[in-house]
Design a protein around this motif. Structure first.
Motif, PDB file in Angstrom:
ATOM      1  N   LEU A  78       0.835  -1.205   0.000  1.00  0.00           N
ATOM      2  CA  LEU A  78       0.000   0.000   0.000  1.00  0.00           C
ATOM      3  C   LEU A  78       0.869   1.255   0.000  1.00  0.00           C
ATOM      4  O   LEU A  78       0.577   2.240  -0.694  1.00  0.00           O
ATOM      5  CB  LEU A  78      -0.916  -0.004   1.219  1.00  0.00           C
ATOM      6  CG  LEU A  78      -2.142   0.914   1.182  1.00  0.00           C
ATOM      7  CD1 LEU A  78      -3.116   0.460   0.105  1.00  0.00           C
ATOM      8  CD2 LEU A  78      -2.831   0.927   2.534  1.00  0.00           C
ATOM      9  N   SER A  79       1.966   1.211   0.750  1.00  0.00           N
ATOM     10  CA  SER A  79       2.894   2.341   0.786  1.00  0.00           C
ATOM     11  C   SER A  79       3.609   2.514  -0.550  1.00  0.00           C
ATOM     12  O   SER A  79       3.823   3.638  -1.009  1.00  0.00           O
ATOM     13  CB  SER A  79       3.914   2.139   1.912  1.00  0.00           C
ATOM     14  OG  SER A  79       3.276   2.099   3.169  1.00  0.00           O
ATOM     15  N   TYR A  80       3.971   1.401  -1.185  1.00  0.00           N
ATOM     16  CA  TYR A  80       4.602   1.480  -2.503  1.00  0.00           C
ATOM     17  C   TYR A  80       3.654   2.115  -3.514  1.00  0.00           C
ATOM     18  O   TYR A  80       4.076   2.944  -4.336  1.00  0.00           O
ATOM     19  CB  TYR A  80       5.007   0.086  -2.994  1.00  0.00           C
ATOM     20  CG  TYR A  80       6.213  -0.504  -2.296  1.00  0.00           C
ATOM     21  CD1 TYR A  80       7.105   0.297  -1.606  1.00  0.00           C
ATOM     22  CD2 TYR A  80       6.468  -1.871  -2.336  1.00  0.00           C
ATOM     23  CE1 TYR A  80       8.214  -0.240  -0.965  1.00  0.00           C
ATOM     24  CE2 TYR A  80       7.572  -2.419  -1.709  1.00  0.00           C
ATOM     25  CZ  TYR A  80       8.440  -1.599  -1.026  1.00  0.00           C
ATOM     26  OH  TYR A  80       9.546  -2.131  -0.410  1.00  0.00           O
ATOM     27  N   LEU A  81       2.393   1.733  -3.475  1.00  0.00           N
ATOM     28  CA  LEU A  81       1.415   2.313  -4.389  1.00  0.00           C
ATOM     29  C   LEU A  81       1.317   3.823  -4.180  1.00  0.00           C
ATOM     30  O   LEU A  81       1.222   4.592  -5.138  1.00  0.00           O
ATOM     31  CB  LEU A  81       0.041   1.667  -4.172  1.00  0.00           C
ATOM     32  CG  LEU A  81      -0.072   0.160  -4.447  1.00  0.00           C
ATOM     33  CD1 LEU A  81      -1.487  -0.321  -4.147  1.00  0.00           C
ATOM     34  CD2 LEU A  81       0.308  -0.174  -5.877  1.00  0.00           C
ATOM     35  N   GLU A  82       1.330   4.233  -2.932  1.00  0.00           N
ATOM     36  CA  GLU A  82       1.267   5.655  -2.599  1.00  0.00           C
ATOM     37  C   GLU A  82       2.500   6.391  -3.111  1.00  0.00           C
ATOM     38  O   GLU A  82       2.408   7.473  -3.699  1.00  0.00           O
ATOM     39  CB  GLU A  82       1.148   5.815  -1.085  1.00  0.00           C
ATOM     40  CG  GLU A  82       1.082   7.253  -0.604  1.00  0.00           C
ATOM     41  CD  GLU A  82      -0.288   7.872  -0.765  1.00  0.00           C
ATOM     42  OE1 GLU A  82      -0.435   9.070  -0.437  1.00  0.00           O
ATOM     43  OE2 GLU A  82      -1.209   7.170  -1.213  1.00  0.00           O
TER      44      GLU A  82
END
Length: 206
Positions: A78-82
């Protein structure tokens, strides 16, 4: 094995998906997060992210079939997507052959343990052969050697993540300040003591 065999896992994904993936080396950073996703690519102009998890053996691989994705891996992706600005991505658990250098390393450990256990040379060789057999998976169809978990971006949830990061930073600053400068204390630090009626102190004899 994870880092050493990462290239093989990316090659496996490329072969299955019919797309030439490349290992991403760029570190993405914003005010709150930082990270290096394994694969960043585009589909019809939109960015996608894949994070690769290379399993040690069949047992650790198949554990992911029935269980849910761990919250650590979920928030990692989720952090990578952000960071990347992607709408969705995948965490892919891959089963690839153990690299030769790791096999030799494990064989040395097996020999040492077998010697301490008092095994014969024949028994030690049997153990080594069993180990080698368990580390090669070419007999399994390549499509069956990948387990995928899809994750979609969640801006609202990321707001909560950023708030928690800020709370953590505030706590670290407070602890750091107390550690460096010390803490000022007086009687007011212990209000319950101020409510206690102390008996008069008797004068001592000289």
């Amino acid at each position: 094995k994870g880092q050493v065999a990462e290239t093989e896992s990316i090659s496996l994904l490329s072969e299955v998906d019919g797309r030439q993936y490349k290992k991403n080396e760029r570190r993405y950073v914003n005010k709150y997060l930082t990270g290096i996703p394994d694969i960043v690519y585009k589909v019809r102009g939109k960015k996608r992210v894949i994070d690769v998890k290379t399993c040690v053996d069949v047992v650790s691989f198949l554990e992911n079939v029935e269980k849910e994705l761990s919250w650590q891996y979920f928030f990692q992706l989720l952090s990578y997507l952000e960071l990347v600005g992607a709408d969705e991505g995948e965490i892919c658990f891959c089963l690839v052959n153990m690299p030769p250098e790791l096999i030799e390393q494990q064989i040395r450990k097996i020999k040492a343990k077998s010697y301490l256990a008092g095994n014969t040379d024949e028994r030690t060789e049997e153990i080594i052969n069993e180990f080698k057999t368990s580390m090669f998976f070419d007999d399994i169809p390549i499509k069956r050697r990948i387990i995928r978990f899809k994750v979609k971006a969640d801006p609202e949830l990321m707001k909560d993540v950023y708030e928690r990061v800020q709370l953590a930073r505030d706590w670290v600053r407070k602890i750091n300040k107390s550690h460096i400068f010390g803490k000022q204390q007086d009687a007011k630090t212990f209000p319950y003591l101020l409510q206690y009626t102390y008996p008069p102190v008797q004068g001592g004899e000289v």
